[in-house]
Design an enzyme around this catalytic site. Structure first.
Site, PDB file in Angstrom:
ATOM      1  N   PHE A  51     -13.221  25.036   1.163  1.00 38.72           N
ATOM      2  CA  PHE A  51     -13.312  24.961   2.188  1.00 38.72           C
ATOM      3  C   PHE A  51     -13.569  23.762   3.063  1.00 38.72           C
ATOM      4  CE2 PHE A  51     -15.107  27.133   6.485  1.00 38.72           C
ATOM      5  CZ  PHE A  51     -13.766  27.540   6.938  1.00 38.72           C
ATOM      6  N   LEU A  52     -12.775  23.282   3.899  1.00 35.92           N
ATOM      7  CA  LEU A  52     -12.773  21.869   4.772  1.00 35.92           C
ATOM      8  C   LEU A  52     -13.521  21.020   4.166  1.00 35.92           C
ATOM      9  CD1 LEU A  52     -13.859  23.818   7.939  1.00 35.92           C
ATOM     10  CD2 LEU A  52     -11.909  22.909   7.432  1.00 35.92           C
TER      11      LEU A  52
END
Lengths: 410, 119
Positions: A104-105
């Site tokens: 994630f990110l």
């Protein structure tokens, strides 16, 4: 346009089996395909010759070609998806020469000598829920095999749309620094040499990380000053603020350009005023601000916009700023132009029209640089010659919403 | 029989509650006489307040931008106590049972900090 999709590992193995490894490897090693011939056509020709010669396929796992300053990393945050990817592109041949997976990110980093690349990432035990693990992964740039996996305690990462300077390497590439937003502003220190999380440095209300030396980095504070952080031995860190260098209503964008090699920080505002600081001495020297647009242009709606809106080429001391005519508060919408500006004089050198919406720009740091223009909407990296302003190549199908370009100043 | 058990439980409850009292607890209504902290211009206007054990502090958000009060572990507090986001003119009251210094932030604005010193 060429479908330059040559992923590493399992996909690459399959491609090699289809084409015949010798032919495929030769194709990867070769320069750009002739203008009239796509990479696919060249590959088909090589495979047909391989077959005609009666040679057998011998599938192997390929390695990436030798690194050079035109190795471009395109990160796809995939519009906040839990799983993401990074594409490694050889700018000379405009080919994908590898891929890595991430969570994630993630925040990508690339060693200044190209010797490794990596990311600070986040995964969860059930895709997007369950126990959260923040970690740093370092990859070998030829094999794409992970060489380090360092867990970060207490999930300290700042989960935000990817800002490159929220994570940074020190000049010796031995320490990775990452930003923590909550519960209080801090910078995490990770010793890549011993592959261990070292400590957290509490900082005032400041953002971004710009390393100057192996023990010093700067940040930008809410009050409009820069913060100098000197990392001391035994965790005795010292911080000091500079003068306030911008007004409260001069909004600096989230994607400044920073050249660790000469300590130049190039930071545009929403209106195209460009602040520059020379951090090379270890102290911040603020240079005269530049206006990218004339008053008449501003009245006509010209302003910067996009994601990575600015790039800086150290050798020529030039700034590349994405700009277009836009309504106020549309600063994250893409731009159709890049303005090339002499960083010393502030004079506009060139205006290049892309003829399409571009969200991020980057530039290779060699003597005759390539200009990289990434379209999140088209999921395509366009490569330009900044001297002629002409598009020379493009690489498409780069994930779901590619946004971040990273290069090494080798 | 059931009422007897309930009565016994009720009789024991106050003692048990006193023994297991949390160092701080959220109170639904602000009693008179407690300390007050106004939130305005992205700041806790009284960043440090002093109260005696057993007294309350009430925070009032006076601006349109939502804020909250988020205590971090420390001073006997084992877990985060993350208050709800307060819109304009909404309040949040906490009763402090145990002496100590309680640091807090606003969750989405961690640069907003404050502390309650309980004597």
């Amino acid at each position: 346009m060429t479908h330059a999709h040559t992923p590493a590992r399992p996909m690459l193995r399959m491609s090699a089996a289809l084409l015949g490894s010798a032919a495929f490897a030769a194709l990867l090693a070769a320069g750009p395909a002739a203008a009239a011939e796509t990479h696919g056509q060249a590959g088909a020709k090589a495979a047909a010759a391989h077959l005609a010669a009666g040679k057998e396929d011998d599938p192997v796992v390929l390695e990436a070609p030798a690194i050079n300053p035109r190795r471009v990393y395109v990160n796809d945050p995939a519009h906040f998806a839990s799983l993401t990817q990074q594409y490694v592109i050889d700018g000379d041949t405009a080919r994908v020469v590898g891929m890595t997976d991430s969570g994630f990110l993630p925040n990508p980093v690339v060693a200044s000598d190209g010797s490794f690349f990596g990311q600070v990432s986040t995964t969860f035990e059930r895709i997007s829920r369950g126990k959260r693990t923040d970690y740093i992964e370092i990859f070998d740039p030829k094999t794409y095999k992970p060489t380090a996996d360092i867990e970060l305690p207490n999930a300290p990462r700042f989960l935000v749309g990817t800002y490159p300077w929220m994570t940074a390497l020190t000049p010796n590439n031995k320490t990775l620094l990452f930003y923590q937003f909550s519960p209080s502003p801090a910078v995490g220190v990770v010793d890549l040499a011993s592959k261990k999380f070292s400590r957290t440095i509490s900082v005032p209300d400041c953002y971004h990380v710009f390393p100057v030396t192996d023990q010093t980095f700067f940040m930008h504070c809410r009050d409009g000053s820069l913060l100098k952080v000197a990392m001391g031995a035994d965790g005795k860190d010292e911080t000091a603020k500079t003068e306030v260098f911008r007004k409260e209503n001069e909004y600096l964008i989230n994607h400044p350009a920073y050249s660790p090699k000469n300590g130049r920080l190039v930071w545009p505002t929403y209106t195209g005023k460009i602040f520059q600081a020379d951090l090379s001495s270890g102290e911040a020297k603020f240079l005269p601000a530049i206006e990218a647009f004339t008053d008449e242009e501003k009245k006509a709606g010209w302003a910067p916009g996009g994601w990575q809106q600015v790039a800086y080429h150290r050798g020529s001391d030039r700034i590349f700023l994405l700009g277009d005519q836009r309504a106020q508060w549309k600063h994250k919408a893409p731009s159709r132009f890049v303005f090339v500006i002499d960083a010393k004089t502030g004079k506009r050198v060139k205006k290049i029209e892309f003829g399409r919406d571009i969200d991020s720009v980057g530039v290779s740091q060699d003597a005759k640089p390539q200009l990289y223009a990434l379209s999140t909407g088209e999921k395509t990296l366009f490569i330009y010659d900044p001297e002629t302003g002409k598009e020379t190549a493009a690489v498409n199908q780069l994930g779901h919403g590619p946004q971040v370009i990273t290069t090494a100043d080798m | 029989m059931r009422s007897l058990i309930l009565a016994a439980a009720l009789a024991v409850a106050p003692v048990g509650a006193a023994l297991a009292a949390d160092p701080i607890e959220v109170v639904s209504e602000a009693p008179s006489g407690g300390a007050e902290v106004k939130i305005a211009k992205m700041k806790f206007q009284t960043p440090e307040v002093k109260v005696k054990a057993g007294e309350t502090v009430t925070w009032t958000n006076t601006e349109a931008l939502p804020h909250n009060v988020h205590f971090k572990p420390g001073a006997g507090l084992e877990k985060d106590l993350e208050g709800p986001m307060l819109r304009a003119n909404q309040t949040f009251t906490v009763k402090f049972n145990t002496a100590g210094t309680y640091n807090y932030i606003c969750t989405p604005h961690p640069f907003m900090t404050g502390k309650v010193v309980v004597e």
